[in-house]
Design a protein around this motif. Structure first.
Motif, PDB file in Angstrom:
ATOM      1  N   VAL A  98       0.839  -1.196   0.000  1.00 36.76           N
ATOM      2  CA  VAL A  98       0.000   0.000   0.000  1.00 36.76           C
ATOM      3  C   VAL A  98       0.875   1.247   0.000  1.00 36.76           C
ATOM      4  O   VAL A  98       0.624   2.205  -0.725  1.00 36.76           O
ATOM      5  CB  VAL A  98      -0.949  -0.014   1.222  1.00 36.76           C
ATOM      6  N   ASN A 123      -0.972   2.571   6.139  1.00 38.05           N
ATOM      7  CA  ASN A 123      -2.333   2.125   6.404  1.00 38.05           C
ATOM      8  C   ASN A 123      -2.417   1.563   7.818  1.00 38.05           C
ATOM      9  O   ASN A 123      -2.303   0.363   8.033  1.00 38.05           O
ATOM     10  CB  ASN A 123      -2.726   1.074   5.366  1.00 38.05           C
ATOM     11  N   ASP A 130     -10.376   1.450   1.627  1.00 35.64           N
ATOM     12  CA  ASP A 130      -9.736   2.390   0.717  1.00 35.64           C
ATOM     13  C   ASP A 130     -10.769   3.295   0.056  1.00 35.64           C
ATOM     14  O   ASP A 130     -10.609   4.503   0.003  1.00 35.64           O
ATOM     15  CB  ASP A 130      -8.942   1.632  -0.344  1.00 35.64           C
ATOM     16  N   TYR A 164      -9.918   6.378   2.258  1.00 35.89           N
ATOM     17  CA  TYR A 164      -8.681   6.943   1.718  1.00 35.89           C
ATOM     18  C   TYR A 164      -8.855   7.609   0.355  1.00 35.89           C
ATOM     19  O   TYR A 164      -8.216   8.608   0.064  1.00 35.89           O
ATOM     20  CB  TYR A 164      -7.593   5.863   1.619  1.00 35.89           C
ATOM     21  N   ARG A 165      -9.713   7.019  -0.493  1.00 35.62           N
ATOM     22  CA  ARG A 165      -9.815   7.554  -1.850  1.00 35.62           C
ATOM     23  C   ARG A 165     -10.207   9.033  -1.888  1.00 35.62           C
ATOM     24  O   ARG A 165      -9.623   9.799  -2.655  1.00 35.62           O
ATOM     25  CB  ARG A 165     -10.784   6.706  -2.682  1.00 35.62           C
ATOM     26  N   ARG A 215      -7.095  11.494  -1.617  1.00 33.71           N
ATOM     27  CA  ARG A 215      -5.889  11.357  -2.436  1.00 33.71           C
ATOM     28  C   ARG A 215      -5.187  12.689  -2.654  1.00 33.71           C
ATOM     29  O   ARG A 215      -3.972  12.764  -2.672  1.00 33.71           O
ATOM     30  CB  ARG A 215      -6.227  10.765  -3.795  1.00 33.71           C
ATOM     31  N   ASN A 249      -7.360   3.614  -9.885  1.00 26.55           N
ATOM     32  CA  ASN A 249      -8.150   3.216  -8.724  1.00 26.55           C
ATOM     33  C   ASN A 249      -8.354   1.714  -8.647  1.00 26.55           C
ATOM     34  O   ASN A 249      -8.364   1.137  -7.566  1.00 26.55           O
ATOM     35  CB  ASN A 249      -9.501   3.932  -8.733  1.00 26.55           C
ATOM     36  N   ILE A 254      -5.200   0.183  -7.306  1.00 29.25           N
ATOM     37  CA  ILE A 254      -5.065   0.428  -5.874  1.00 29.25           C
ATOM     38  C   ILE A 254      -5.989  -0.506  -5.095  1.00 29.25           C
ATOM     39  O   ILE A 254      -5.602  -1.100  -4.088  1.00 29.25           O
ATOM     40  CB  ILE A 254      -5.359   1.915  -5.546  1.00 29.25           C
ATOM     41  N   SER A 255      -7.219  -0.670  -5.576  1.00 29.53           N
ATOM     42  CA  SER A 255      -8.148  -1.589  -4.917  1.00 29.53           C
ATOM     43  C   SER A 255      -7.571  -2.996  -4.882  1.00 29.53           C
ATOM     44  O   SER A 255      -7.645  -3.691  -3.865  1.00 29.53           O
ATOM     45  CB  SER A 255      -9.487  -1.621  -5.658  1.00 29.53           C
ATOM     46  N   PHE A 306      -4.970  -3.263  -2.206  1.00 31.69           N
ATOM     47  CA  PHE A 306      -5.564  -3.393  -0.878  1.00 31.69           C
ATOM     48  C   PHE A 306      -6.112  -4.805  -0.659  1.00 31.69           C
ATOM     49  O   PHE A 306      -5.943  -5.387   0.414  1.00 31.69           O
ATOM     50  CB  PHE A 306      -6.691  -2.367  -0.693  1.00 31.69           C
TER      51      PHE A 306
END
Lengths: 348, 294
Positions: free
Chosen positions: B26, B34, B77, B81-82, B85, B188, B191-192, B195
């Motif tokens: 991450v 995280n 996320d 978190y998103r 950014r 995105n 990133i998902s 995670f």
């Protein structure tokens, strides 16, 4: 509008001053109010780092603990007066602050946060394990309360009496805490608008630009760290002589997070906001502590609320709830002119 | 004695390594610590417990718990978190701590604050028996299983990162997010995926720890998370092989430190390692030199 706010402020202050003298005062309420004031001092101290300098300090409570244990041990072993202990505890806190800060303040961002976090956990481990010094998890009970000995004044005035006042109950602590909050507040607001405060804000906004304008980043950061940790230790010294018992459990990471919540809730860098944030979160904590067990939940789950508050605030107001511009900036001719023009345009 | 300590330290180290991988991946893609990752590890254990008590067989329960943990990681996320950014990094870090506390207390409300044992009847009986014995060193079947699962997961992860398209996308993101997006990578989604992968591995670590020590409690993710983070820093944050190495080194250092230096300061080893590495060698054992992006 402004006049009304001022009147309200003085009314609140008068009410706060008068409350302990009123017949319907409540010991529990007084206790919570003193606790709020302790956290106000902590929040103002922590505010310097994330608020003014943009450095996330996750280990603030470590210095609070150092202050408390300095005061507790000096009281137990040397029966030292509180008034002597306060400067010693503050200096000790600041000393550890500089010792930790000097090698770590070159770090930026997350790494700095992590080192401070690790340090405060080490402090708790030390307090728990060095039983010869701290009695370990048992904590230090039976710390003497504060007393004010002004017999010297009596001798000076030629009165042959012992003018000694021992702090009993919550009321004297309440007033002492008020004095402490007022002093720290005064110092912080003065510092914010000084050369020092401006240098800190410059570092927060853009370290590189600040450095190229001649701000010695390292020196100002070390000063910030020393002042911040000194204030943390001050609150700790007060705590030790107020609760008369300290143990390592009182200085765990969650306390750091709680103080950070207060600062963030009030708005990073906003001194008045830090005061409001402390009052709100401690009051909320007390309410939840009573309310949660009635719902069949353990009282510790109140941290769930704290966690959510932080997430929601960061989501919608990443600079904190109430952001503030320094007073001196608002007094600058340029800004005054601009404000006047905007106001004129609005009315037109 | 030393050999046994090494065996135990290695077991612990593999657990740390599994968690550390999640932190480091991450951090590699979005430069965020995280903090809530330790809570995913804790949730892995509790979810398995709940699935077992629903009557599911152990392998299915473990698999479902890993999938659920991956889903929670992705949700974390997306929800927390998103939206941040572009916000100051301080905000994202504070949010991460907030989510960590939130999840920990949520678990306390759902499963209670007292430690719960891992349901013994769900485990095959031979798990606690010794698998190998050399003179005075014993390796239990549980330890063998931890070795096997951890190594399998890590090899698999390495293959994903180095051999697949999505792994290539992850590495591209770690290098330069804007350039990666310009090359047509759905930032995105990658990133998902990161995670999900990290959370599933963290959950597996939690499940195996709860079996190994036969206990789980809502705050277990805190200390384990901190130590795994220390391992990730030791290995060089952002480097996946580094996190694995860092985990193993830290696990062994901690066990030896507790055995030969001072057992009360067992947890202090991780903090001390973390602080010293950050001060003296911020790039860790295998990391590349990092410079802060303002």
């Amino acid at each position: 509008m402004r006049g009304a706010a001022h009147t309200l402020k003085y009314l609140l202050l008068a009410a706060a001053l008068a409350y302990p003298l009123l017949p319907f005062r409540d010991v529990y309420v007084l206790h919570v109010l003193v606790l709020i004031m302790v956290y106000m001092v902590l929040a103002m101290g922590l505010n310097i780092l994330p608020g003014f300098c943009g450095l996330l300090d996750l280990g603030f409570v470590g210095f609070y603990g150092i202050g408390a244990y300095t005061a507790g041990l000096l009281t137990i072993h040397y029966n030292m007066s509180f008034w002597l202990i306060v400067p010693l505890a503050v200096l000790n806190g600041a000393l550890f602050g500089v010792l930790l800060g000097a090698p770590t303040l070159r770090l930026v961002g997350d790494y700095f946060a992590i080192v401070t976090f690790g340090f405060s956990e080490l402090v708790v481990l030390f307090l728990t394990n060095e039983i010869w010094l701290t009695r370990g998890p048992l904590g230090i009970p039976g710390i003497a309360p504060i007393s004010l000995d002004v017999t010297w004044l009596a001798t000076l005035l030629g009165v042959d009496e012992r003018w000694r006042y021992a702090f009993r109950g919550e009321v004297p602590y309440y007033y002492l805490a008020m004095v402490m909050v007022a002093l720290v507040f005064l110092v912080m607001t003065r510092v914010e608008d000084s050369r020092l405060g401006r240098a800190w804000l410059a570092i927060r906004e853009d370290p590189m630009a600040a450095a190229s304008c001649g701000v010695n980043l390292f020196a100002y950061k070390v000063i910030a760290f020393a002042v911040s940790t000194g204030i943390g230790a001050l609150a700790g010294a007060f705590l030790a002589r107020w609760t008369l018992f300290i143990s390592p459990d009182m200085f765990k990471f969650w306390e750091s997070f709680l103080v950070l919540c207060m600062v963030v809730l009030g708005g990073l860098g906003n001194i008045r906001g830090a005061l409001v944030g402390s009052a709100i979160l401690i009051a909320l904590g007390e309410v939840l502590r009573v309310a949660l067990p009635k719902l069949g939940l353990p009282a510790e789950t109140r941290f769930l609320a704290y966690g959510l508050i932080m997430v929601v605030i960061m989501r919608f107001r990443p600079h904190g709830l109430f952001t503030q511009v320094a007073e001196s900036t608002m007094q600058s001719g340029l800004i005054k002119d601009l404000r006047a023009r905007i106001a004129a345009r609005r009315t037109a | 004695m030393l050999e046994q300590q090494l065996v135990n330290g290695f077991t612990l180290g593999l657990i740390y390594a599994l968690i550390a991988v999640g932190y480091t991946m991450v951090y590699g893609v979005i430069e965020l610590i995280n903090f809530a990752h330790g809570e995913i590890y804790m949730l892995g254990a509790f979810l398995t417990l709940s699935f077992i008590s629903m009557g599911l067989p152990l392998p299915l329960a473990v698999l479902l718990a890993m999938l659920a943990a991956a889903a929670i990681g992705v949700l974390l996320d997306i929800i927390a978190y998103r939206p941040l950014r572009e916000a100051p990094r301080l905000a994202a870090l504070i949010t991460a701590i907030g989510m960590s506390i939130f999840l920990q207390n949520l678990a306390m409300i759902i499963w209670g604050s007292r430690p719960l044992p891992f349901p013994k009847q769900a485990l095959p009986a031979f798990f606690s028996e010794p698998a190998l014995t050399f003179s005075d060193v014993t390796i239990s079947w549980m330890q063998v299983i931890i070795y096997a699962v951890a190594l399998l997961l890590m090899v698999g992860l390495n293959l994903i990162i180095t051999r697949t398209r999505v792994g290539t996308a992850m590495r591209a993101l770690a290098q330069n997010q804007t350039a990666a997006a310009l090359m047509g990578i759905n930032v995105n989604r990658v990133i998902s995926f990161t995670f999900a992968l990290g959370s599933a591995m963290g959950a597996m670590a939690g499940i195996m720890v709860s079996m190994y020590y036969n206990t789980m409690y809502p705050t277990m993710g805190y200390l384990a998370g901190v130590k795994a983070f220390a391992a990730a820093v030791l290995g060089g944050i952002g480097s996946v092989p580094g996190a694995m190495l860092g985990g193993v080194v830290l696990g062994i250092a901690e066990t030896l430190g507790a055995g030969y230096v001072s057992s009360p300061y067992r947890d202090g080893v991780a903090y001390a390692v973390m602080i010293l590495v950050i001060i003296f060698r911020p790039s860790g054992l295998l990391g590349r030199a990092v410079t802060e992006k303002a």
